[in-house]
Design an enzyme around this catalytic site. Structure first.
Site, mmCIF file in Angstrom:
data_model
loop_
_atom_site.group_PDB
_atom_site.id
_atom_site.type_symbol
_atom_site.label_atom_id
_atom_site.label_comp_id
_atom_site.label_asym_id
_atom_site.label_seq_id
_atom_site.Cartn_x
_atom_site.Cartn_y
_atom_site.Cartn_z
ATOM 1 N N HIS A 477 14.849 -4.022 4.327
ATOM 2 C CA HIS A 477 13.610 -3.364 4.728
ATOM 3 C C HIS A 477 13.133 -2.360 3.678
ATOM 4 O O HIS A 477 12.042 -1.805 3.790
ATOM 5 C CB HIS A 477 13.828 -2.671 6.072
ATOM 6 C CG HIS A 477 12.590 -2.146 6.716
ATOM 7 N ND1 HIS A 477 12.318 -0.799 6.819
ATOM 8 C CD2 HIS A 477 11.535 -2.783 7.293
ATOM 9 C CE1 HIS A 477 11.165 -0.619 7.432
ATOM 10 N NE2 HIS A 477 10.657 -1.810 7.726
ATOM 11 N N TYR A 510 -2.455 1.647 7.021
ATOM 12 C CA TYR A 510 -1.183 2.324 7.272
ATOM 13 C C TYR A 510 -1.100 3.554 6.373
ATOM 14 O O TYR A 510 -1.430 3.489 5.188
ATOM 15 C CB TYR A 510 0.008 1.421 6.933
ATOM 16 C CG TYR A 510 0.313 0.328 7.922
ATOM 17 C CD1 TYR A 510 -0.642 -0.156 8.812
ATOM 18 C CD2 TYR A 510 1.575 -0.258 7.958
ATOM 19 C CE1 TYR A 510 -0.354 -1.168 9.704
ATOM 20 C CE2 TYR A 510 1.872 -1.275 8.846
ATOM 21 C CZ TYR A 510 0.903 -1.723 9.718
ATOM 22 O OH TYR A 510 1.184 -2.739 10.601
ATOM 23 N N HIS A 634 2.879 5.769 9.132
ATOM 24 C CA HIS A 634 3.997 4.906 8.752
ATOM 25 C C HIS A 634 4.907 5.548 7.702
ATOM 26 O O HIS A 634 5.946 5.005 7.359
ATOM 27 C CB HIS A 634 3.428 3.579 8.214
ATOM 28 C CG HIS A 634 4.414 2.459 8.165
ATOM 29 N ND1 HIS A 634 4.864 1.912 6.989
ATOM 30 C CD2 HIS A 634 5.038 1.773 9.157
ATOM 31 C CE1 HIS A 634 5.706 0.932 7.237
ATOM 32 N NE2 HIS A 634 5.835 0.821 8.550
#
Length: 740
Positions: A477, A510, A634
């Site tokens: 990630h 974002y 985010h």
């Protein structure tokens, strides 16, 4: 040493320094305790007491309730409000596809596991149902009573077939007969249907004797859920620019075309949600990519986790469908508005800029414009970016320049979610075609993007890009890119560390941080980190990078402990975190210990927060806010005052069990002290001061909107950042060149 613990107080027995509270209990005198004693005495109690935590699933529903609040907020332009309504519906769909599905799996396995707040899986399903019923009631009311009438005033309507003039009905019936009817699929009953698909609208047809006659599958994938009503005198008379009808409404009024020999048939819409959690089944006969492909086919047949009905559906039909799908009553929901309002996303495509947020030109640091040599600029100073206030084009231009630069030899990048027709992918392919060694670490298990990423791997491979994806037990990630350039002075490494995906579309909506540096130590560490990930994530400690699952959690815990130690000596401890989700018990307990030691802690947690602030003597020094606004918050920023020698981390990781233990996550310790101050002052602190879009988490787990006090200046953090975009570059311009 004796000790006792109650719901919202902590009692520590010290024979020399008791404080009698008057109710028979003893209170903590923190001035007389070393933190070692607090750790030793309190840690087990903090971990084990369910009352110190908020249920994770209920917290997630609360986040969706805050999204729905935005749909009701008239401060937003109308189509933005429709967007928030659709997002709320989409999030609820995902909640049942993933979170409820996990709980159902636990029940099926007779698991005795309990949530951090002490609930069984079944208790959590029942508790969430209570909140969801309220949420869908408010969701429906927002659509019926607020948005639908407001849209009509703007000549955007969703009509009911029965309300249309005869000529318009005739036109629609002709359209149905010519286009939809050949694609309609009918089944005698639900068991005859090859598959009731996830989140699709079906019509359950009742016969004259109140029994199930058939099931109709609508061709909404091909034609869309919202059908545009054709031109007619009626439409011109009312000056309707955008006039729609739901596909199920039209179909329900054309049953005589589907069943010409039948009469007295009554249609009722229903919608099924299925488990979307896939278990990767490793197959010795195929590589990991092949295993993911095979496992994805099971998502289509995932077990049912929710059944939605129209409010008029008779109980006999409800019972028949519930029995067939083996769903209890508490997993069924009834709506008096059209099912699946997530499909209202279709309205957002309407070309009405007056009903959407005003666009703005992102900031571009003057030294990072396309006509400049970006490598020359980055070689002189570190640069922090905050998207969408800074243009993501900077990253695209950097990779395009790298693709064409003859001195660039290597590019390494992680790829989690990538946009269709991605300019980033185009630059990587061009670089490979120009003879550069390009390595892309592609995460095949990115939820709901698995198929896209499988196609991405194929596309990159065909272009000569080395793809790495074989991580069965971990998700990569982290958001990292390294460009290696052979220059006259030697080998230079240019690093980018971010919190957001390399996705040009989401970068516009974002809020994400990015960091560009040619710091040779950072570049060398990032190169070692890429090699470590590619070769199986060997145990490795870095100076600038905190890497999960190996070291990140322990590094965060040690920094909190350091802050406690410094505070005991100076009384100046302070912590401020900005993140998406906070759920890990060990991190929460460390924050509780810091609060008990007297440290002020400010948390900006966008969505899910299990920590309970405001517990007397436990977390009363902790404040938590959530900001929901135009952009999806985010960014992850972790600030430690550290006695004036600040430590600030940015990167991809939230403080959740999955991020810290089941993913490759990276946080980056910003090396430049002046940039650390810029990030704190003009990014983190601005959000913490928000008193317009921020909601404060209360001790009972509810959120309360913050409003400015009479003496306070109103501050909408996202609006402020738009108005002041690039201010961080102005201050950074005064930082002397680091590497010249």
């Amino acid at each position: 040493m004796g000790r006792c613990c109650t719901a919202f107080s902590t009692i520590i027995y010290n024979p020399d320094q008791n404080i009698n509270t008057g109710d028979g209990s003893l209170a903590l005198n923190t001035t007389s305790y070393s933190q070692t004693s607090i750790n030793r005495i309190q840690e087990k109690k903090l971990v084990d007491d369910p009352s110190y935590y908020i249920n994770m699933e209920l917290s997630w529903i609360g986040f969706n309730a805050r999204i729905l609040e935005e749909a009701r907020d008239q401060w937003h332009p109308l189509l933005e409000r429709v967007k928030f309504l659709a997002i709320c519906g989409s999030n609820l769909d995902e909640f049942f596809m993933t979170r409820i599905a996990r709980l159902l799996k636990k029940i099926a396995k007779n698991s005795q596991d309990r949530s951090v707040d002490g609930m069984s899986a079944n208790e959590q399903i029942l508790a969430t149902r209570k909140e969801i019923l309220l949420l869908i009631e408010q969701h429906a009311a927002c659509w019926k009573n607020e948005l639908l009438p407001a849209l009509a005033k703007e000549n955007i309507t969703i009509q009911k077939y029965v309300d249309l003039p005869n000529k318009t009905q005739e036109s629609l019936r002709e359209y149905f007969k010519t286009n939809l009817l050949p694609k309609i699929k009918m089944f005698k009953d639900v068991s005859a249907a090859p598959l009731i698909e996830n989140l699709q609208i079906y019509l359950c047809i009742e016969s004259a004797n109140n029994s199930l006659h058939s099931i109709i599958a609508l061709p909404s994938k091909k034609f869309g859920r919202l059908l545009k009503i054709p031109q007619s005198p009626y439409r011109e008379l009312l000056n309707l620019e955008h006039n729609f009808i739901f596909i199920e409404d039209l179909t329900a009024n054309c049953l005589d075309l589907i069943f010409p020999n039948e009469q007295t048939l009554t249609p009722y819409p229903f919608r099924l949600t299925r488990n979307a959690e896939i278990d990767i089944i490793m197959d010795e006969s195929s590589d990991f990519l092949g295993s993911v492909q095979k496992s994805l086919t099971k998502r289509k047949t995932g077990f049912p986790s929710r059944l939605e009905f129209d409010a008029h559906t008779p109980n006999t039909l409800k019972t028949a469908l519930m029995n067939y799908f083996n769903l209890p009553n508490h997993l069924t929901y009834t709506n008096d508005v059209p099912l699946g309002l997530v499909d209202l996303w279709g309205l957002y495509k309407i070309a009405r800029p007056d009903l959407k947020d005003k666009t703005f030109l992102p900031s571009i640091f003057p030294l990072l414009t396309p006509e400049k040599n970006l490598f020359t600029t980055i070689a002189k100073r570190d640069i922090v970016l905050y998207h969408p206030y800074d243009g993501f084009e900077i990253i695209i231009d950097l990779l395009k320049e790298a693709a064409q630069d003859p001195w660039v030899k290597n590019i390494c990048i992680t790829m989690y979610r990538v946009d269709a027709h991605s300019p980033i992918v185009g630059a990587l392919i061009e670089a490979a075609q120009n003879g550069k060694k390009v390595t892309a670490i592609v995460e095949l298990k990115a939820k709901f993007d698995e198929e896209n990423n499988i196609l991405l791997v194929s596309k990159l491979r065909q272009a000569g890009v080395t793809t790495v994806y074989n991580f069965p037990n971990l998700k990569v990630h982290a958001k990292l890119c390294l460009i290696t350039r052979h220059e006259k002075t030697g080998l230079m490494r240019y690093s980018h560390i971010g919190s957001g995906n390399y996705n040009a579309i989401t970068a516009k909506i974002y809020g994400d941080t990015g960091y560009l540096t040619a710091n040779p130590e950072v570049g060398l560490e990032l190169e070692e980190l890429f090699n470590s990930i590619i070769n199986g994530l060997q145990e490795k400690t870095f100076k600038y990078f905190l890497v999960a699952p190996k070291s990140l959690k322990n590094e965060i815990l040690s920094r909190i402990d350091r802050e406690i130690s410094v505070h005991q000596k100076t009384g100046q401890g302070y912590l401020a975190f900005k993140l998406n989700n906070l759920e890990d018990k060990d991190i929460i307990n460390a924050l509780y210990r810091a609060s008990m030691a007297g440290i002020k802690i400010e948390l900006n947690v966008r969505a899910l927060c299990v920590l309970r602030p405001g517990i007397p003597q436990i977390s009363d020094n902790i404040s938590v806010i959530s900001i929901v606004g135009r952009f999806l918050e985010h960014a992850r920023i972790y600030y430690f005052e550290n006695g004036g020698q600040s430590d600030l981390l940015i990167g991809s990781s939230d403080m959740m069990f999955r991020n810290l233990n089941q993913r490759v996550e990276v946080l980056f310790s910003v090396p430049d002290p002046q940039i650390r101050r810029i990030i704190f002052d003009y990014m983190l602190k601005i959000h913490l001061k928000d008193n317009i879009k921020a909601r404060k988490l209360l001790v009972d787990g509810t959120y309360q909107r913050i409003t400015p006090k009479p003496e306070e200046t109103s501050l909408n953090s996202q609006f402020w950042l738009i108005q002041n975009r690039g201010i961080w570059h102005e201050y950074a311009a005064y930082i002397p060149n680091l590497y010249s």
